[in-house]
Design an enzyme around this catalytic site. Structure first.
Site, mmCIF file in Angstrom:
data_model
loop_
_atom_site.group_PDB
_atom_site.id
_atom_site.type_symbol
_atom_site.label_atom_id
_atom_site.label_comp_id
_atom_site.label_asym_id
_atom_site.label_seq_id
_atom_site.Cartn_x
_atom_site.Cartn_y
_atom_site.Cartn_z
ATOM 1 N N CYS A 18 43.583 49.697 34.972
ATOM 2 C CA CYS A 18 43.637 48.617 35.976
ATOM 3 C C CYS A 18 44.995 47.929 35.852
ATOM 4 O O CYS A 18 45.924 48.500 35.288
ATOM 5 C CB CYS A 18 42.469 47.643 35.796
ATOM 6 S SG CYS A 18 42.560 46.647 34.294
ATOM 7 N N ASP A 51 39.065 43.261 41.909
ATOM 8 C CA ASP A 51 39.646 42.470 40.817
ATOM 9 C C ASP A 51 38.839 41.176 40.635
ATOM 10 O O ASP A 51 38.839 40.323 41.512
ATOM 11 C CB ASP A 51 41.105 42.152 41.179
ATOM 12 C CG ASP A 51 41.859 41.492 40.040
ATOM 13 O OD1 ASP A 51 41.228 41.118 39.034
ATOM 14 O OD2 ASP A 51 43.086 41.350 40.162
ATOM 15 N N CYS A 93 40.438 42.966 32.004
ATOM 16 C CA CYS A 93 39.155 42.730 32.690
ATOM 17 C C CYS A 93 38.409 44.025 32.990
ATOM 18 O O CYS A 93 37.462 44.392 32.307
ATOM 19 C CB CYS A 93 39.369 42.005 34.018
ATOM 20 S SG CYS A 93 40.122 40.397 33.884
ATOM 21 N N ARG A 94 38.828 44.714 34.064
ATOM 22 C CA ARG A 94 38.085 45.873 34.559
ATOM 23 C C ARG A 94 38.170 47.083 33.644
ATOM 24 O O ARG A 94 37.147 47.731 33.367
ATOM 25 C CB ARG A 94 38.594 46.265 35.957
ATOM 26 C CG ARG A 94 38.248 45.287 37.037
ATOM 27 C CD ARG A 94 38.981 45.598 38.326
ATOM 28 N NE ARG A 94 40.410 45.338 38.212
ATOM 29 C CZ ARG A 94 41.303 45.556 39.172
ATOM 30 N NH1 ARG A 94 40.904 46.075 40.322
ATOM 31 N NH2 ARG A 94 42.572 45.266 39.000
ATOM 32 N N SER A 95 39.393 47.435 33.199
ATOM 33 C CA SER A 95 39.509 48.714 32.464
ATOM 34 C C SER A 95 38.892 48.695 31.063
ATOM 35 O O SER A 95 38.247 49.683 30.686
ATOM 36 C CB SER A 95 40.941 49.260 32.483
ATOM 37 O OG SER A 95 41.856 48.353 31.947
ATOM 38 N N ASN A 107 44.747 45.402 32.005
ATOM 39 C CA ASN A 107 43.985 45.990 30.893
ATOM 40 C C ASN A 107 43.253 44.934 30.060
ATOM 41 O O ASN A 107 43.141 45.039 28.839
ATOM 42 C CB ASN A 107 44.914 46.846 30.000
ATOM 43 C CG ASN A 107 44.180 47.743 28.994
ATOM 44 O OD1 ASN A 107 44.703 48.011 27.923
ATOM 45 N ND2 ASN A 107 42.990 48.200 29.313
HETATM 46 C C1 WE7 Z 1 46.089 39.294 37.119
HETATM 47 C C2 WE7 Z 1 44.953 39.964 37.536
HETATM 48 C C3 WE7 Z 1 44.125 40.546 36.554
HETATM 49 C C4 WE7 Z 1 45.997 39.280 39.241
HETATM 50 N N1 WE7 Z 1 44.450 40.399 35.238
HETATM 51 N N2 WE7 Z 1 46.386 39.160 35.811
HETATM 52 CL CL1 WE7 Z 1 49.387 36.687 36.886
HETATM 53 C C5 WE7 Z 1 49.757 38.338 36.521
HETATM 54 C C6 WE7 Z 1 50.984 38.853 36.944
HETATM 55 C C7 WE7 Z 1 51.300 40.191 36.656
HETATM 56 C C8 WE7 Z 1 50.410 40.967 35.954
HETATM 57 C C9 WE7 Z 1 49.202 40.409 35.558
HETATM 58 CL CL2 WE7 Z 1 48.183 41.391 34.722
HETATM 59 C C10 WE7 Z 1 48.857 39.093 35.808
HETATM 60 C C11 WE7 Z 1 47.572 38.467 35.354
HETATM 61 C C12 WE7 Z 1 45.542 39.749 34.903
HETATM 62 N N3 WE7 Z 1 43.023 41.231 36.898
HETATM 63 N N4 WE7 Z 1 44.907 39.958 38.858
HETATM 64 N N5 WE7 Z 1 46.706 38.841 38.182
HETATM 65 C C13 WE7 Z 1 46.356 39.046 40.621
HETATM 66 C C14 WE7 Z 1 45.351 39.064 41.558
HETATM 67 C C15 WE7 Z 1 45.641 38.847 42.904
HETATM 68 C C16 WE7 Z 1 46.934 38.639 43.324
HETATM 69 C C17 WE7 Z 1 47.940 38.651 42.391
HETATM 70 C C18 WE7 Z 1 47.667 38.857 41.039
HETATM 71 C C19 WE7 Z 1 48.831 38.825 40.078
#
Ligand code: WE7
Length: 158
Positions: free
Chosen positions: A11, A122, A16-18, A14
């Site tokens: 995902c 997500d 939440c979902r995965s 890495n």
């Molecule tokens: C997420 C996410 C998820 C969104 N887990 N994040 Cl703040 C951000 C920026 C770049 C990479 C990551 Cl992993 C994250 C934190 C962690 N499931 N989903 N962000 C998400 C959802 C909708 C629109 C934009 C984002 C960044």
């Protein structure tokens, strides 16, 4: 002789979902007596080294499914090591296609392509019930994937 396969669930972060999908796929494969190596990774480097999200842990705990993982980013080596790489959604699939090396042997697919072509939504910006929905979807996706790879005759009976 039983077949042994390896699967990487992917995902964005890495956390939440995965890791939840990894935990559920391991659990379902074990219940069905199948030899499957499962790991997970993220397309992003944002959460490297972090534990799974508390809500993923909580949902697994309520179903008595062990979950333990340290977030990591997907590598080109993953495409050579794993038999299957399963993307949670279309954005993850697109990002994976971009880093896929020419000599990768992994079958890269949307996990949902083994069932209904639906992405795993997500759940990050929602509540616990979104995670419970993801859990149930991962259970269905795990069974659909294992049915396809090993045959539906390996389904466990309650
Ligand atoms: C997420 C996410 C998820 C969104 N887990 N994040 Cl703040 C951000 C920026 C770049 C990479 C990551 Cl992993 C994250 C934190 C962690 N499931 N989903 N962000 C998400 C959802 C909708 C629109 C934009 C984002 C960044």
């Amino acid at each position: 002789m039983s077949t042994s396969i390896s699967v990487l669930v992917v995902c964005l972060g890495n956390i939440c979902r995965s890791p939840l999908g990894e935990a559920v796929l391991k659990h379902v494969a074990k219940e069905r007596g199948l030899d499957v190596t499962v790991d997970s990774a993220g397309t992003s480097r944002y959460h490297i080294g972090e534990d799974p999200d508390d809500r993923s842990v909580s949902v697994c705990k309520s179903h008595n499914v062990p979950i333990k993982h340290s977030a990591r980013q997907v590598t080109q080596e993953d495409f050579r090591r794993f038999d299957y790489i399963l993307a949670a959604d279309e954005a993850n699939l697109r990002d994976l296609t971009r880093v896929q090396p020419k000599d990768g042997k992994a079958e890269l697919r949307l996990w949902g392509s083994y069932l209904d072509n639906r992405a795993i939504p997500d759940p990050y910006y929602g509540g616990l019930n979104g995670f419970e929905e993801v859990y149930k979807q991962c259970e269905n996706l795990s069974n659909a994937f294992l049915d396809k790879i090993f045959g539906a005759s390996t389904q466990s009976v309650e």
